[in-house]
Design a protein around this motif. Structure first.
Motif, PDB file in Angstrom:
ATOM      1  N   ILE A 172      41.948  35.596  20.234  1.00 13.21           N
ATOM      2  CA  ILE A 172      41.655  36.204  18.934  1.00 13.21           C
ATOM      3  C   ILE A 172      41.995  37.691  18.928  1.00 13.21           C
ATOM      4  O   ILE A 172      42.661  38.194  18.013  1.00 13.21           O
ATOM      5  CB  ILE A 172      40.171  35.997  18.576  1.00 13.21           C
ATOM      6  N   LEU A 173      41.551  38.413  19.958  1.00 16.71           N
ATOM      7  CA  LEU A 173      41.714  39.865  19.972  1.00 16.71           C
ATOM      8  C   LEU A 173      43.072  40.323  20.504  1.00 16.71           C
ATOM      9  O   LEU A 173      43.549  41.403  20.136  1.00 16.71           O
ATOM     10  CB  LEU A 173      40.595  40.508  20.810  1.00 16.71           C
ATOM     11  N   LEU A 174      43.663  39.549  21.410  1.00 20.75           N
ATOM     12  CA  LEU A 174      44.936  39.915  22.040  1.00 20.75           C
ATOM     13  C   LEU A 174      44.946  41.388  22.473  1.00 20.75           C
ATOM     14  O   LEU A 174      45.769  42.190  22.038  1.00 20.75           O
ATOM     15  CB  LEU A 174      46.103  39.647  21.082  1.00 20.75           C
ATOM     16  N   PRO A 175      44.018  41.759  23.367  1.00 20.82           N
ATOM     17  CA  PRO A 175      43.973  43.156  23.830  1.00 20.82           C
ATOM     18  C   PRO A 175      45.183  43.481  24.699  1.00 20.82           C
ATOM     19  O   PRO A 175      45.882  42.582  25.180  1.00 20.82           O
ATOM     20  CB  PRO A 175      42.683  43.198  24.653  1.00 20.82           C
ATOM     21  N   ASP A 176      45.412  44.765  24.905  1.00 18.57           N
ATOM     22  CA  ASP A 176      46.454  45.190  25.836  1.00 18.57           C
ATOM     23  C   ASP A 176      45.920  45.217  27.268  1.00 18.57           C
ATOM     24  O   ASP A 176      46.666  44.992  28.215  1.00 18.57           O
ATOM     25  CB  ASP A 176      46.972  46.584  25.462  1.00 18.57           C
ATOM     26  N   ILE A 177      44.630  45.520  27.406  1.00 17.49           N
ATOM     27  CA  ILE A 177      44.011  45.567  28.723  1.00 17.49           C
ATOM     28  C   ILE A 177      42.601  45.005  28.618  1.00 17.49           C
ATOM     29  O   ILE A 177      41.906  45.232  27.628  1.00 17.49           O
ATOM     30  CB  ILE A 177      43.983  47.004  29.296  1.00 17.49           C
ATOM     31  N   CYS A 178      42.223  44.252  29.634  1.00 19.38           N
ATOM     32  CA  CYS A 178      40.887  43.652  29.696  1.00 19.38           C
ATOM     33  C   CYS A 178      40.276  44.059  31.028  1.00 19.38           C
ATOM     34  O   CYS A 178      40.808  43.726  32.095  1.00 19.38           O
ATOM     35  CB  CYS A 178      40.987  42.142  29.578  1.00 19.38           C
ATOM     36  N   ILE A 179      39.165  44.794  30.969  1.00 20.65           N
ATOM     37  CA  ILE A 179      38.510  45.324  32.166  1.00 20.65           C
ATOM     38  C   ILE A 179      37.253  44.498  32.431  1.00 20.65           C
ATOM     39  O   ILE A 179      36.341  44.456  31.598  1.00 20.65           O
ATOM     40  CB  ILE A 179      38.128  46.799  31.975  1.00 20.65           C
ATOM     41  N   PHE A 180      37.208  43.838  33.581  1.00 21.36           N
ATOM     42  CA  PHE A 180      36.044  43.052  33.958  1.00 21.36           C
ATOM     43  C   PHE A 180      35.091  43.929  34.759  1.00 21.36           C
ATOM     44  O   PHE A 180      35.443  44.437  35.830  1.00 21.36           O
ATOM     45  CB  PHE A 180      36.447  41.829  34.776  1.00 21.36           C
ATOM     46  N   LYS A 230      41.984  43.766  34.743  1.00 24.35           N
ATOM     47  CA  LYS A 230      41.574  44.591  35.875  1.00 24.35           C
ATOM     48  C   LYS A 230      40.127  44.252  36.223  1.00 24.35           C
ATOM     49  O   LYS A 230      39.257  44.230  35.341  1.00 24.35           O
ATOM     50  CB  LYS A 230      41.697  46.078  35.528  1.00 24.35           C
ATOM     51  N   PHE A 231      39.881  43.982  37.498  1.00 24.03           N
ATOM     52  CA  PHE A 231      38.543  43.629  37.965  1.00 24.03           C
ATOM     53  C   PHE A 231      38.008  44.772  38.827  1.00 24.03           C
ATOM     54  O   PHE A 231      38.636  45.151  39.827  1.00 24.03           O
ATOM     55  CB  PHE A 231      38.582  42.344  38.792  1.00 24.03           C
ATOM     56  N   ILE A 232      36.858  45.319  38.423  1.00 22.64           N
ATOM     57  CA  ILE A 232      36.302  46.484  39.107  1.00 22.64           C
ATOM     58  C   ILE A 232      34.913  46.159  39.647  1.00 22.64           C
ATOM     59  O   ILE A 232      34.305  45.139  39.289  1.00 22.64           O
ATOM     60  CB  ILE A 232      36.212  47.700  38.158  1.00 22.64           C
ATOM     61  N   GLN A 243      37.943  57.059  41.134  1.00 24.75           N
ATOM     62  CA  GLN A 243      38.861  56.173  41.838  1.00 24.75           C
ATOM     63  C   GLN A 243      39.133  54.905  41.042  1.00 24.75           C
ATOM     64  O   GLN A 243      40.270  54.420  40.983  1.00 24.75           O
ATOM     65  CB  GLN A 243      38.295  55.815  43.213  1.00 24.75           C
ATOM     66  N   TRP A 244      38.097  54.382  40.413  1.00 25.47           N
ATOM     67  CA  TRP A 244      38.307  53.171  39.620  1.00 25.47           C
ATOM     68  C   TRP A 244      39.141  53.468  38.381  1.00 25.47           C
ATOM     69  O   TRP A 244      39.932  52.628  37.931  1.00 25.47           O
ATOM     70  CB  TRP A 244      36.962  52.550  39.240  1.00 25.47           C
ATOM     71  N   GLN A 245      39.003  54.653  37.837  1.00 24.53           N
ATOM     72  CA  GLN A 245      39.823  55.037  36.692  1.00 24.53           C
ATOM     73  C   GLN A 245      41.302  55.024  37.067  1.00 24.53           C
ATOM     74  O   GLN A 245      42.151  54.540  36.313  1.00 24.53           O
ATOM     75  CB  GLN A 245      39.406  56.417  36.188  1.00 24.53           C
ATOM     76  N   LYS A 246      41.610  55.564  38.230  1.00 24.84           N
ATOM     77  CA  LYS A 246      43.003  55.583  38.688  1.00 24.84           C
ATOM     78  C   LYS A 246      43.541  54.170  38.832  1.00 24.84           C
ATOM     79  O   LYS A 246      44.684  53.879  38.459  1.00 24.84           O
ATOM     80  CB  LYS A 246      43.113  56.335  40.023  1.00 24.84           C
ATOM     81  N   PHE A 247      42.726  53.273  39.374  1.00 25.09           N
ATOM     82  CA  PHE A 247      43.163  51.890  39.541  1.00 25.09           C
ATOM     83  C   PHE A 247      43.389  51.210  38.187  1.00 25.09           C
ATOM     84  O   PHE A 247      44.424  50.595  37.955  1.00 25.09           O
ATOM     85  CB  PHE A 247      42.122  51.107  40.347  1.00 25.09           C
ATOM     86  N   VAL A 248      42.423  51.338  37.288  1.00 23.69           N
ATOM     87  CA  VAL A 248      42.495  50.637  36.002  1.00 23.69           C
ATOM     88  C   VAL A 248      43.710  51.061  35.199  1.00 23.69           C
ATOM     89  O   VAL A 248      44.415  50.239  34.605  1.00 23.69           O
ATOM     90  CB  VAL A 248      41.202  50.861  35.193  1.00 23.69           C
ATOM     91  N   PHE A 249      43.996  52.374  35.193  1.00 21.56           N
ATOM     92  CA  PHE A 249      45.061  52.872  34.323  1.00 21.56           C
ATOM     93  C   PHE A 249      46.341  53.218  35.079  1.00 21.56           C
ATOM     94  O   PHE A 249      47.247  53.831  34.515  1.00 21.56           O
ATOM     95  CB  PHE A 249      44.562  54.096  33.559  1.00 21.56           C
ATOM     96  N   SER A 250      46.433  52.802  36.340  1.00 12.03           N
ATOM     97  CA  SER A 250      47.610  53.154  37.142  1.00 12.03           C
ATOM     98  C   SER A 250      48.906  52.672  36.512  1.00 12.03           C
ATOM     99  O   SER A 250      49.937  53.357  36.566  1.00 12.03           O
ATOM    100  CB  SER A 250      47.475  52.575  38.556  1.00 12.03           C
ATOM    101  N   ASP A 251      48.892  51.483  35.928  1.00  7.99           N
ATOM    102  CA  ASP A 251      50.084  50.954  35.281  1.00  7.99           C
ATOM    103  C   ASP A 251      49.874  50.772  33.774  1.00  7.99           C
ATOM    104  O   ASP A 251      50.630  50.058  33.116  1.00  7.99           O
ATOM    105  CB  ASP A 251      50.516  49.637  35.923  1.00  7.99           C
TER     106      ASP A 251
END
Length: 267
Positions: A172-180, A230-232, A243-251
């Motif tokens: 339904i939402l078709l997000p660009d990124i999904c953070i767990f 992305k799973f954090i 550090q988690w911010q760098k991982f989530v948004f690295s790409d």
């Protein structure tokens, strides 16, 4: 629902997806979708709603209250993330902050924007720009340690239903990124992707842990759209948001840059 909740929803929430959400089998609580969600298309998937009463005789009653309220997720968002920081909010234990949401917000926009001249306005703007839901669709009992009772954890049936619900919300939402938010869902990712027939690629664990948790990521193909997952680590404690911010948004740096520019412009 009280008028107060409705007032908070009117500030930041869109209900344009509700008719579709209500058709999802197994969905207990309507997701929060910020009225400006389409700006950045970020979906955060937390784990569970908890009842933390220390009275065992009240557990089922408290759970039923959650089950009877399909707006519970939205009400939780209004109570603290959206408004409570400057409203004297207290949790059931008398604590005046919520580390889980504070750390999630730091991950998204860092401390310098989270805490500024008008903190409430910035939090309001931030909550208007993402979506939020829980993967587990029944409440858990999270008793205080003083009771001696173990904390309830999801079972295989909870995870099965949860992944089915998340899949439908993604469609339904078709997000660009999904953070767990929390690593539990990642342990069952491949099994449920294969079970549901969802195409995925790039499933990998980073070789280096952040704290004691391996960062994990994948790309799923939903309705022809590639969505970054992305799973954090659960951000409730011992969470290194930098550090988690760098991982989530690295790409996905373009998503973070867009969100930061929006929050700065609206603050």
């Amino acid at each position: 629902m009280s008028d107060w909740y409705q007032q908070q929803f009117d500030k930041a929430l869109t209900t344009k997806f509700d008719d579709e959400f209500k058709k999802i089998t197994g969905l207990t609580w309507l997701p929060w979708v910020g009225k400006n969600f389409d700006n950045c298309k970020i979906l955060i998937v937390a784990e569970s709603h908890y009842t933390n009463t220390d009275d065992q005789t009240l557990v089922q009653q408290k759970k039923q209250q959650y089950l009877d309220d399909n707006l519970a997720t939205r009400e939780v968002m209004a109570e603290y993330p959206l408004y409570g920081y400057e409203a004297g909010w207290k949790n059931n234990g008398g604590r005046g902050n919520n580390p889980t949401f504070d750390n999630l917000f730091r991950l998204l926009i860092s401390d310098d924007l989270l805490y500024g001249v008008d903190t409430h306005k910035r939090r309001l703007n931030l909550c208007s720009n993402f979506a939020f839901m829980n993967i587990i669709q029944r409440p858990m009992w999270y008793p205080p340690s003083s009771t001696g009772f173990p904390k309830e954890r999801p079972n295989d049936a909870d995870r099965k239903i949860g992944w089915e619900v998340v899949y439908e919300v993604l469609k339904i939402l078709l997000p660009d990124i999904c953070i767990f938010s929390g690593s539990d869902a990642s342990r069952y990712f491949e099994y449920h992707m294969n079970r549901l027939g969802i195409k995925y690629s790039g499933w990998e664990w980073d070789a280096s842990k952040i704290g004691n948790t391996y960062p994990k990521k994948a790309i799923v193909d939903i309705c022809g759209k590639k969505i970054n997952l992305k799973f954090i680590r659960h951000p409730g404690s011992y969470f290194s948001w930098e550090q988690w911010q760098k991982f989530v948004f690295s790409d996905c740096k373009n998503i973070q840059d867009k969100l930061l520019s929006i929050i700065k412009a609206q603050s």
